[in-house]
Design an enzyme around this catalytic site. Structure first.
Site, mmCIF file in Angstrom:
data_model
loop_
_atom_site.group_PDB
_atom_site.id
_atom_site.type_symbol
_atom_site.label_atom_id
_atom_site.label_comp_id
_atom_site.label_asym_id
_atom_site.label_seq_id
_atom_site.Cartn_x
_atom_site.Cartn_y
_atom_site.Cartn_z
ATOM 1 N N ASP A 159 27.369 -38.189 1.595
ATOM 2 C CA ASP A 159 27.298 -36.730 1.479
ATOM 3 C C ASP A 159 28.006 -36.254 0.207
ATOM 4 O O ASP A 159 27.573 -35.308 -0.452
ATOM 5 C CB ASP A 159 27.941 -36.070 2.716
ATOM 6 N N HIS A 171 28.882 -36.028 9.951
ATOM 7 C CA HIS A 171 27.757 -36.571 9.181
ATOM 8 C C HIS A 171 26.438 -36.366 9.912
ATOM 9 O O HIS A 171 25.803 -37.320 10.346
ATOM 10 C CB HIS A 171 27.988 -38.054 8.856
HETATM 11 N N1 LIG Z 1 26.635 -43.092 7.374
HETATM 12 C C1 LIG Z 1 25.640 -42.807 6.565
HETATM 13 O O1 LIG Z 1 25.792 -42.002 5.650
HETATM 14 C C2 LIG Z 1 24.320 -43.475 6.728
HETATM 15 C C3 LIG Z 1 24.029 -44.201 7.857
HETATM 16 N N2 LIG Z 1 22.833 -44.848 8.004
HETATM 17 C C4 LIG Z 1 22.623 -45.596 9.231
HETATM 18 O O2 LIG Z 1 22.838 -46.992 9.002
HETATM 19 C C5 LIG Z 1 22.136 -47.758 9.994
HETATM 20 C C6 LIG Z 1 21.367 -48.903 9.353
HETATM 21 O O3 LIG Z 1 20.348 -48.432 8.527
HETATM 22 P P1 LIG Z 1 19.372 -49.447 7.743
HETATM 23 O O4 LIG Z 1 20.158 -50.512 7.075
HETATM 24 O O5 LIG Z 1 18.463 -48.628 6.961
HETATM 25 O O6 LIG Z 1 18.581 -50.107 8.970
HETATM 26 P P2 LIG Z 1 17.816 -51.519 9.007
HETATM 27 O O7 LIG Z 1 16.982 -51.538 10.220
HETATM 28 O O8 LIG Z 1 17.163 -51.783 7.702
HETATM 29 O O9 LIG Z 1 18.997 -52.565 9.152
HETATM 30 C C7 LIG Z 1 19.803 -52.613 10.297
HETATM 31 C C8 LIG Z 1 20.208 -54.055 10.500
HETATM 32 O O10 LIG Z 1 21.031 -54.094 11.666
HETATM 33 C C9 LIG Z 1 20.728 -55.318 12.315
HETATM 34 N N3 LIG Z 1 21.173 -55.301 13.702
HETATM 35 C C10 LIG Z 1 20.567 -54.737 14.797
HETATM 36 N N4 LIG Z 1 21.291 -55.007 15.893
HETATM 37 C C11 LIG Z 1 22.349 -55.747 15.507
HETATM 38 C C12 LIG Z 1 23.440 -56.335 16.192
HETATM 39 N N5 LIG Z 1 23.589 -56.214 17.509
HETATM 40 N N6 LIG Z 1 24.327 -57.053 15.475
HETATM 41 C C13 LIG Z 1 24.196 -57.170 14.138
HETATM 42 N N7 LIG Z 1 23.187 -56.645 13.436
HETATM 43 C C14 LIG Z 1 22.274 -55.937 14.120
HETATM 44 C C15 LIG Z 1 19.211 -55.458 12.177
HETATM 45 O O11 LIG Z 1 18.789 -56.783 12.398
HETATM 46 C C16 LIG Z 1 19.019 -55.010 10.733
HETATM 47 O O12 LIG Z 1 19.068 -56.093 9.830
HETATM 48 C C17 LIG Z 1 21.247 -46.746 10.722
HETATM 49 O O13 LIG Z 1 21.851 -46.396 11.940
HETATM 50 C C18 LIG Z 1 21.219 -45.557 9.793
HETATM 51 O O14 LIG Z 1 20.952 -44.352 10.452
HETATM 52 C C19 LIG Z 1 21.893 -44.801 7.024
HETATM 53 C C20 LIG Z 1 22.126 -44.109 5.867
HETATM 54 C C21 LIG Z 1 23.333 -43.336 5.638
HETATM 55 O O1 LIG Z 2 19.347 -39.479 7.230
HETATM 56 C C1 LIG Z 2 19.597 -40.517 7.866
HETATM 57 O O2 LIG Z 2 19.190 -40.758 9.005
HETATM 58 C C2 LIG Z 2 20.467 -41.531 7.220
HETATM 59 C C3 LIG Z 2 21.692 -40.872 6.808
HETATM 60 O O3 LIG Z 2 22.633 -40.727 7.559
HETATM 61 C C4 LIG Z 2 21.719 -40.237 5.486
HETATM 62 O O4 LIG Z 2 20.891 -40.535 4.616
HETATM 63 O O5 LIG Z 2 22.614 -39.410 5.267
#
Ligand SMILES: NC(=O)C1=CN([C@@H]2O[C@H](COP(=O)(O)OP(=O)(O)OC[C@H]3O[C@@H](n4cnc5c(N)ncnc54)[C@H](O)[C@@H]3O)[C@@H](O)[C@H]2O)C=CC1
Ligand SMILES: O=C([O-])CC(=O)C(=O)O
Length: 336
Positions: free
Chosen positions: A151, A180
């Site tokens: 953010d 967030h």
């Molecule tokens: N805090 C923030 O600002 C942001 C948070 N996110 C969040 O981050 C998370 C991941 O997003 P992406 O990487 O795009 O998803 P993705 O689906 O590409 O990767 C997630 C990974 O987690 C793994 N996974 C699932 N269950 C698991 C477990 N029990 N143990 C270990 N690994 C496991 C999957 O195999 C996969 O490789 C989502 O919840 C998303 O909303 C995304 C962007 C910004």
């Molecule tokens: O938008 C989403 O779901 C992933 C996220 O948290 C972000 O990009 O800030």
């Protein structure tokens, strides 16, 4: 000697985040865990000529415990991302259980590690981690961080776009507080290091605020069903992790916003609760990070009337999100 661990390391965020951490010369060990593909990701990264020794594990044969052994800092991007039309809260059903199980692993194997939570919904997943640690008698609020850096990164970029000078993006700092998700993301543009407020009339201020609050939706829409922000999140996650690692190494005066338990600094937390007019357990605000984690919670300071309204709108949603995370862990529902 610093061991960093990524849980969810084979995912859209996990892989580029692991790459950026591998290029951090302060890290001497990098542990990667996922339910798929980590041996391959680890073998690939291990050829990069930087100090970190890389290991990747899958769940069988105590892979989680092996990954976490000796960890100083654990970053969690494990879990499912949004598709168009979903809110971050819609991810709770699946991600809450994933985060709970990973937190249990950390609480048993690396209870002193700094834990950085990326998995959404951050407003609720951070309380889940805290409750798991409490149940294991190892909760230290100074060591738990919800990662809200994206953010802040977006706010710098979008302000630089408003002033039509992207070259200024790296130096523009805007505090973004609250939580967030949507209206809980509160940019404090009146405290921007670049005096942008004077350039914005009411409509333009609202448009810029909305863009920062809903920046994640822009990426979800553009990715059209294939996920949400990954590369910008990896950048933001590595930036925050690097600050934490530098603080561990003794560097002073490191300040960044993060979503933290307000007991992490009782005095600062109490002052912040007074400012927001609610006794919330968690809130994102600027914190000073030191070798033991959160050294200081920095109150919000002077806000405009508009920013006060934004905070007032954020508080009830945050309260609901926090309660949902904390009660999930106290009475876990059947696994989905
Ligand atoms: N805090 C923030 O600002 C942001 C948070 N996110 C969040 O981050 C998370 C991941 O997003 P992406 O990487 O795009 O998803 P993705 O689906 O590409 O990767 C997630 C990974 O987690 C793994 N996974 C699932 N269950 C698991 C477990 N029990 N143990 C270990 N690994 C496991 C999957 O195999 C996969 O490789 C989502 O919840 C998303 O909303 C995304 C962007 C910004
Ligand atoms: O938008 C989403 O779901 C992933 C996220 O948290 C972000 O990009 O800030």
């Amino acid at each position: 000697m610093v061991k960093a661990v990524v849980l969810g390391a084979a995912g859209g965020i996990g892989q580029p985040l692991a790459l950026l951490l591998k290029t951090n010369p302060l890290i001497t060990e990098l542990g990667l865990f996922d339910i798929v593909n980590t041996p391959g990701v680890a073998a690939d990264l291990s050829h990069i000529a930087t100090p970190a020794k890389v290991e990747g594990y899958l769940p069988p044969d105590d892979g989680l415990a092996k990954t976490l052994k000796g960890a100083d800092i654990v970053v969690i991007p494990a879990g499912v991302p949004r598709k168009p039309g979903m809110t971050r809260d819609d991810l709770f059903k699946i991600n809450a259980g994933i985060v709970r199980d990973l937190a249990t692993g950390i609480a048993t194997t690396a209870p002193k590690a700094f834990v950085l939570v990326i998995s959404n919904p951050v407003n609720s997943t951070v309380p889940i981690v805290a409750e798991v640690f409490k149940q294991h008698g190892t909760f230290d609020p100074k060591r738990l961080f919800g990662v809200t850096t994206l953010d802040v990164v977006r706010a710098s970029t979008f302000v630089s776009e408003v002033i039509n000078d992207l070259s200024k993006a790296p130096e523009i700092v805007v505090p973004v507080v609250g939580g967030h998700s949507g209206v809980t993301i509160v940019p404090i543009l009146s405290q921007s290091s670049h005096p942008v407020l004077s350039l914005l009339d009411g409509d333009k201020l609202k448009a810029l605020t909305d863009r920062i609050q809903f920046g994640g939706d822009e990426v979800v829409k553009a990715k059209d069903g294939t996920g949400s922000a990954t590369l910008s999140m990896a950048y933001a996650g590595a930036e925050f992790a690097t600050k934490v690692i530098k603080a561990l190494a003794g560097e002073k005066g490191l300040i960044a916003p993060s979503y933290v338990h307000l007991d992490a600094d009782k005095e600062g937390g109490a002052a912040l609760k007074k400012e927001i007019g609610k006794d919330l357990d968690y809130f994102s605000t600027n914190i000073e990070i030191g070798p033991n984690g959160v050294e200081r919670i920095i109150p919000l300071g002077k806000l405009t009337d508009y920013e006060k309204q934004l905070i007032a709108a954020a508080v009830p949603e945050l309260e609901t999100n926090i309660a949902k995370g904390a009660t999930f862990q106290k009475a876990p529902p059947a696994k989905v």
